[in-house]
Motif scaffolding. Structure first.
Motif, short mmCIF file in Angstrom:
data_model
loop_
_atom_site.label_atom_id
_atom_site.label_comp_id
_atom_site.label_asym_id
_atom_site.label_seq_id
_atom_site.Cartn_x
_atom_site.Cartn_y
_atom_site.Cartn_z
N GLU A 327 0.81 -1.23 0.00
CA GLU A 327 0.00 0.00 0.00
C GLU A 327 0.84 1.27 0.00
N VAL A 328 2.17 1.14 0.10
CA VAL A 328 3.03 2.31 0.10
C VAL A 328 3.12 2.84 -1.33
N LYS A 329 2.55 4.01 -1.57
CA LYS A 329 2.53 4.53 -2.94
C LYS A 329 3.79 5.32 -3.26
N ARG A 330 4.01 5.54 -4.53
CA ARG A 330 5.13 6.36 -5.01
C ARG A 330 4.62 7.17 -6.19
N GLU A 331 4.36 8.44 -5.94
CA GLU A 331 3.77 9.29 -6.98
C GLU A 331 4.60 10.56 -7.16
#
Length: 451
Positions: A327-331
């Motif tokens: 669930e760790v996003k990277r945007e």
């Protein structure tokens, strides 16, 4: 969650912690020196207490005075920020002895990771790649020469304690070791009270890439991607960005998994950072672990959407992580520059009164600072006065926003390093992602010396 927290720090990080505490409805207590009586963190906190004279030894690292205020104000926890007492195992132990929650890892973990020799041992045992070297203190310069002859030159002669490049030197032969050993050992003893020295292979033209982790002490540890901090001056970071433009997805995952392995192997709890050296072939080696919040944490916050101070508080309060690795996003892409009150030509500190301060505005711009128009920058503390962070949909947009922001950042009354930052951000090599640790020497200092 805590009802009342003391922030044992000053400057922009104290302001940063107070801001999140206010968002969470936590009452805050600030401490301050005589030199910081009018500082922003003093005014922002719900209450503030004078703890001593302007020098850090009289105030911000005076454990007895800080704990006296903690008892007086009946706080439940202490947030140490970064620097000062943030990685001081004795302070963490004293907090625990007083029934206070130290918002960070355990004293034993701080102590182990605070020694570069002990941390190397721990990482070797955990199966985390380390730079070839030794895991015991050197007896003298002659032993250093013997070790260097065995592992091959160049090597890095390093102090086991402390950081910031103090007691650290690249050496290329035995004569250089003999000349450097005593001086570096004395500097380490003077600054850190520990003259233990060791040697490791010098990785030429590396990148400095670190992994942010969160561990709740309940069996859950996640990594929040990486930050590239390769643009440095005298081993001090100047520009940080996330994610790295250099890493492949495969290497990124391997480094993240190695960081989690490193943290779990020592029973780590709270926010921490595993720093790696990465060579041209994307081989990575453990450098050290920072057992605290990093100066450059905002770039991670920008690409993940997480408030790392909030995460620290939740973990310290005994709560489990509410986010899984998947669930760790990277945007997007974020870049941070550190703004120092220093002469851009000599790099000497530039204390004085800020007579004018105008901050750039626009999409994707974030400021972390503890100065304002008419603030007095004193000579008693680190000359970093602010951080400028920008975010873009991609690296090109982030670079363009940083260029524009720096061009519209006005500080008068003191000198700053903004001209150097502009030179870095606009340099073709930076745009190309050619950001090894010798960037400033190769592209800026050498250029100045030959023109």
């Amino acid at each position: 969650m805590f009802k009342k927290v003391l922030i044992a720090n000053r400057g922009e990080i104290a302001v940063r912690v107070i801001r999140t505490c206010k968002d969470l409805g936590i009452s805050t207590v600030a401490v301050y020196s005589e030199a910081d009586a009018d500082a922003p963190h003093v005014k922002l906190a719900d209450e503030a207490h004078l703890i001593g004279g302007p020098r850090v030894t009289e105030s911000y690292v005076n454990i007895d005075k800080i704990l006296e205020v903690a008892r007086l104000t009946k706080v439940e926890a202490i947030h140490p920020g970064y620097g000062l007492l943030s990685e001081n195992a004795e302070f963490a132990r004293r907090c625990e002895a007083d029934g206070l929650v130290f918002i960070g890892p355990s004293p034993d973990v701080i102590s182990k990771m605070g020694s570069k020799i002990e941390s190397r041992k721990a990482m070797e045992e955990a199966g985390v790649p380390v730079v070839p070297g030794i895991t015991h203190p050197l007896a003298d310069a002659e032993e250093a020469v013997e070790v260097a002859d065995r592992i091959g030159y160049p090597v890095m002669l390093k102090a086991s304690a402390g950081g910031g490049g103090i007691g650290m030197q690249v050496v290329h032969n035995g004569d250089e070791i003999r000349k450097a050993f005593a001086g570096n050992q004395k500097r380490a003893t003077d600054f850190f009270g520990d003259g233990a020295m060791y040697i490791e292979k010098f990785v030429e033209n590396p990148r400095h890439i670190e992994i942010q982790i969160l561990a709740d002490g309940l069996g859950n540890t996640v990594y929040l991607w990486e930050r590239e901090c390769s643009v440095q001056r005298r081993h001090q970071k100047v520009v940080e960005e996330a994610p790295s433009s250099f890493l492949s997805e495969a290497t990124r995952s391997k480094m993240g998994e190695a960081a989690v392995k490193a943290a779990t192997s020592i029973g780590y709890k709270n926010a921490g950072t595993i720093e790696f050296l990465v060579d041209a072939e994307q081989n990575f080696y453990f450098l050290e672990m920072n057992t605290r919040l990093q100066v450059e944490h905002p770039v991670t916050e920008e690409i993940t959407g997480l408030d790392l101070v909030e995460q620290q508080l939740n973990i310290a309060a005994g709560e489990a992580l509410t986010i899984t690795q998947e669930e760790v996003k990277r945007e997007g892409h974020a870049i941070e520059v550190r703004i120092y009150a220093e002469d851009p030509k000599t790099f000497f500190p530039s204390p004085g009164k800020i007579t004018k301060l105008e901050l750039p505005k626009g999409p994707g711009i974030r400021h972390e600072l503890a100065v304002h128009d008419q603030s007095v920058v004193t000579p008693f503390y680190d000359p970093m006065i602010a951080k400028l962070i920008v975010k873009g949909n991609d690296r090109d947009e982030a670079i363009n926003r940083m260029q524009e922001a720096l061009a519209n950042y006005y500080i008068e009354g003191i000198k700053t390093n903004i001209p150097i930052l502009e030179e870095i951000i606009t340099h073709p090599a930076f745009h190309a992602g050619d950001t090894t640790t010798d960037f400033i020497t190769k592209h800026l200092i050498t250029k100045k010396q030959t023109t």
